[in-house]
Enzyme design. Structure first.
Site, PDB file in Angstrom:
ATOM      1  N   ASN A 169       2.631 -31.939  40.296  1.00 15.79           N
ATOM      2  CA  ASN A 169       1.790 -30.890  40.890  1.00 15.79           C
ATOM      3  C   ASN A 169       1.052 -31.339  42.140  1.00 15.79           C
ATOM      4  OD1 ASN A 169       0.204 -32.543  39.290  1.00 15.79           O
ATOM      5  ND2 ASN A 169      -1.030 -30.891  38.432  1.00 15.79           N
ATOM      6  N   LYS A 192       6.870 -44.730  41.810  1.00 10.99           N
ATOM      7  CA  LYS A 192       7.930 -43.973  41.145  1.00 10.99           C
ATOM      8  C   LYS A 192       7.480 -42.511  41.157  1.00 10.99           C
ATOM      9  CE  LYS A 192      11.319 -42.550  38.517  1.00 10.99           C
ATOM     10  NZ  LYS A 192      10.974 -41.093  38.544  1.00 10.99           N
ATOM     11  N   GLY A 249       2.436 -40.766  29.183  1.00  7.50           N
ATOM     12  CA  GLY A 249       1.401 -41.775  29.390  1.00  7.50           C
ATOM     13  C   GLY A 249       0.980 -42.461  28.108  1.00  7.50           C
ATOM     14  N   GLU A 264      -4.439 -40.545  33.512  1.00 10.06           N
ATOM     15  CA  GLU A 264      -4.976 -39.193  33.330  1.00 10.06           C
ATOM     16  C   GLU A 264      -3.841 -38.356  32.777  1.00 10.06           C
ATOM     17  OE1 GLU A 264      -5.055 -35.529  33.622  1.00 10.06           O
ATOM     18  OE2 GLU A 264      -5.162 -35.751  35.798  1.00 10.06           O
ATOM     19  N   CYS A 298      -4.226 -30.088  35.947  1.00 12.69           N
ATOM     20  CA  CYS A 298      -4.860 -30.701  34.776  1.00 12.69           C
ATOM     21  C   CYS A 298      -6.278 -30.184  34.593  1.00 12.69           C
ATOM     22  CB  CYS A 298      -4.885 -32.224  34.931  1.00 12.69           C
ATOM     23  SG  CYS A 298      -3.251 -32.978  34.862  1.00 12.69           S
ATOM     24  N   GLU A 391      -1.881 -26.943  26.006  1.00 10.36           N
ATOM     25  CA  GLU A 391      -2.048 -26.797  27.454  1.00 10.36           C
ATOM     26  C   GLU A 391      -0.828 -26.060  28.023  1.00 10.36           C
ATOM     27  OE1 GLU A 391      -3.183 -29.700  31.223  1.00 10.36           O
ATOM     28  OE2 GLU A 391      -1.984 -30.514  29.594  1.00 10.36           O
TER      29      GLU A 391
END
Length: 496
Positions: A169, A192, A249, A264, A298, A391
């Site tokens: 995003n 990356k 993550g 994050e 986010c 989400e």
């Protein structure tokens, strides 16, 4: 134009090259990865499918380049970053074009992202000179039982090779938010980029290339996550990982071992609205926070928790503003544009259908064409609905009615996420007490959640992340403390 003019060097035929050891290269794999335009749902670009052996070479070059870069004067590092920032801004149009076609970001927002990124790089250069130019001097007799026989000099030194993995995003802004702190601190950087956003990132990296950074210091490898993803994050040559994204993550953090992590990983940002809130201000921020870039942020407002006594009035105001949002292509600067992939659209639709089956009130008719989903406000959402907790990362916003502040805080804190939240009230005392009670990294008072300005601390609790971002915090996180202790033969005191 993307891949044209000054950028011709980064493309071979219709496939963009990767960047390693100061050169633009084709992968020995002979394979490429397609990038699908979210609007047309057709292949827009192709990037190299790098191999594990190519990753190994990148890491070797990064390690070698970092050694000499760490000895480069701090002012010189800052000078090159300022140069890169200026070049980045000069080429805002070409990079913005990629953002529009790769991730369906509205054209004006795409330009803003590039300009903001240039500003971030310059600010980081200045902040780095201030932070890294200072050290600490300690004396031993401040601790009980010691004479002044030791002097301690401490300073910040680089970690080594930083692996940066930004999300789709904000593939430019969230890349430079990792790149600039890493470089000013004396690290080398391996990027990356996300598949959707990779070409934007490659154009951005070319701006750093033009600035004249040493060969091998900055690399950008593209390819399939299944082939080089784990290989990169578990590579023994990596000394730090800065990642922004989702569930991946958490997997990275479990495998990373003893290296610093900055992560994050998303949010379910709650908006708590009290009876005394300015409802016009609240409605404007809910629409901005919930539907900007089609909710693919986010820090988007992900759930509205409004006191029952003002819920009807607030929902009416939000509905009126949602009705004015334009829906269509990013080239036309529409407010709502296609979400990034068909799988994302399918996931969002699944949340909507679950809410429908369980009795949520649809304030607009649900409408979808391909990846394009019209903005949707769902009222009377209950805790048993998926949309209350998951989400969506799309233009769908649930409203839950509450009967007490405690009920709103409880719902916010029951979430696995804890990135940001917001409170709307005219009572600053209540706002501060609610802020203290919310288990989130940041609470905005009378404004929608937001990441920035970029020098503000930005962090999440629980599944929302590890560590803190923001320019100063990122510089500190990408360094370690080095101390030198001078031992004196006898106590030394300043003579009067």
């Amino acid at each position: 134009m993307a891949g044209k003019g000054v950028f011709e060097e980064i493309i071979d035929g219709d496939v963009y090259k990767y960047y390693a050891d100061g050169e633009w290269k084709k992968s020995a794999s002979g394979k490429s990865v397609p990038i699908i335009n979210p609007t047309t749902r057709k292949t827009q670009y192709k990037v190299q499918a790098c191999t594990q052996e190519e990753v190994n070479k990148v890491m070797e070059a990064a390690k070698a380049a970092q050694k000499s870069w760490a000895r480069t004067p701090l002012w010189k590092r800052a000078e090159l970053l300022h140069k890169a920032a200026a070049i980045l801004k000069d080429h805002r149009a070409s990079i913005a074009e990629c953002l529009v076609k790769e991730i369906a970001k509205p054209a004006k927002d795409a330009v803003t992202e590039v300009v903001r990124s240039g500003d971030l790089v310059s600010y980081t250069a200045e902040e780095g000179v201030r932070i890294l130019g200072e050290g600490k001097f300690l004396v031993s007799d401040s601790f009980p039982g010691n004479e002044r026989t030791k002097y301690c000099l401490s300073s910040k030194i680089p970690l080594g090779v930083v692996l940066a993995i930004p999300p789709f995003n904000y593939p430019v802004n969230l890349a430079v938010s990792k790149i600039a702190p890493a470089l000013i601190a004396g690290n080398s950087l391996v990027l990356k980029p996300p598949t959707q956003g990779a070409v934007s990132a490659l154009h951005m990296i070319y701006c750093f290339h033009l600035a004249g950074f040493p060969k091998g210091l900055i690399s950008c490898v593209t390819g399939k996550g299944s082939e080089i993803g784990d290989f990169l994050t578990m590579h023994p040559g990596v000394n730090c990982i800065s990642f922004t994204g989702g569930d991946t993550g958490i997997a990275i953090s479990k495998k990373a071992g003893m290296i610093p992590l900055q992560m994050e990983l998303g949010g379910k940002d709650a908006c708590i609205v009290l009876e005394d809130a300015d409802l016009d201000l609240t409605a404007a921020n809910i629409v901005k926070g919930g539907f900007s870039y089609s909710g693919q942020r986010c820090t988007a407002v992900k759930v509205v928790l409004v006191m029952e006594s003002v819920a009807d009035a607030l929902v009416d105001k939000v509905k009126a503003k949602v009705a004015k949002l334009t829906v269509g292509s990013p080239e036309e600067d529409c407010d709502i544009t296609p979400v990034v992939t068909e799988s994302s659209a399918n996931f969002i639709e699944g949340l909507v259908m679950d809410a429908k089956e369980k009795g949520a009130t649809f304030c607009q008719e649900y409408r979808r064409e391909g990846n394009l989903i019209w903005p949707l406000l769902l009222d009377h959402v209950r805790p048993d609905m998926r949309i209350a907790w998951e989400e969506p990362f799309g233009p769908v916003l649930p409203v839950m009615r509450i009967n007490s502040v405690e009920e709103g805080i409880h719902h916010c804190n029951a979430s696995n996420f804890g990135l940001q939240g917001c409170v709307f009230t005219r009572d600053i005392n209540k706002a501060l007490m609610i802020s203290d009670a919310m288990e989130t990294g940041t609470v905005q008072i009378n404004s929608a959640p937001a990441r920035g300005p970029d020098h503000f601390p930005f962090q999440g609790l629980k599944d929302s992340g590890i560590g803190s971002q923001g320019i100063t915090n990122s510089i500190n996180m990408m360094t370690k403390i080095k101390s030198t202790v001078i031992n004196l033969p006898s106590p030394s005191y300043t003579m009067g």
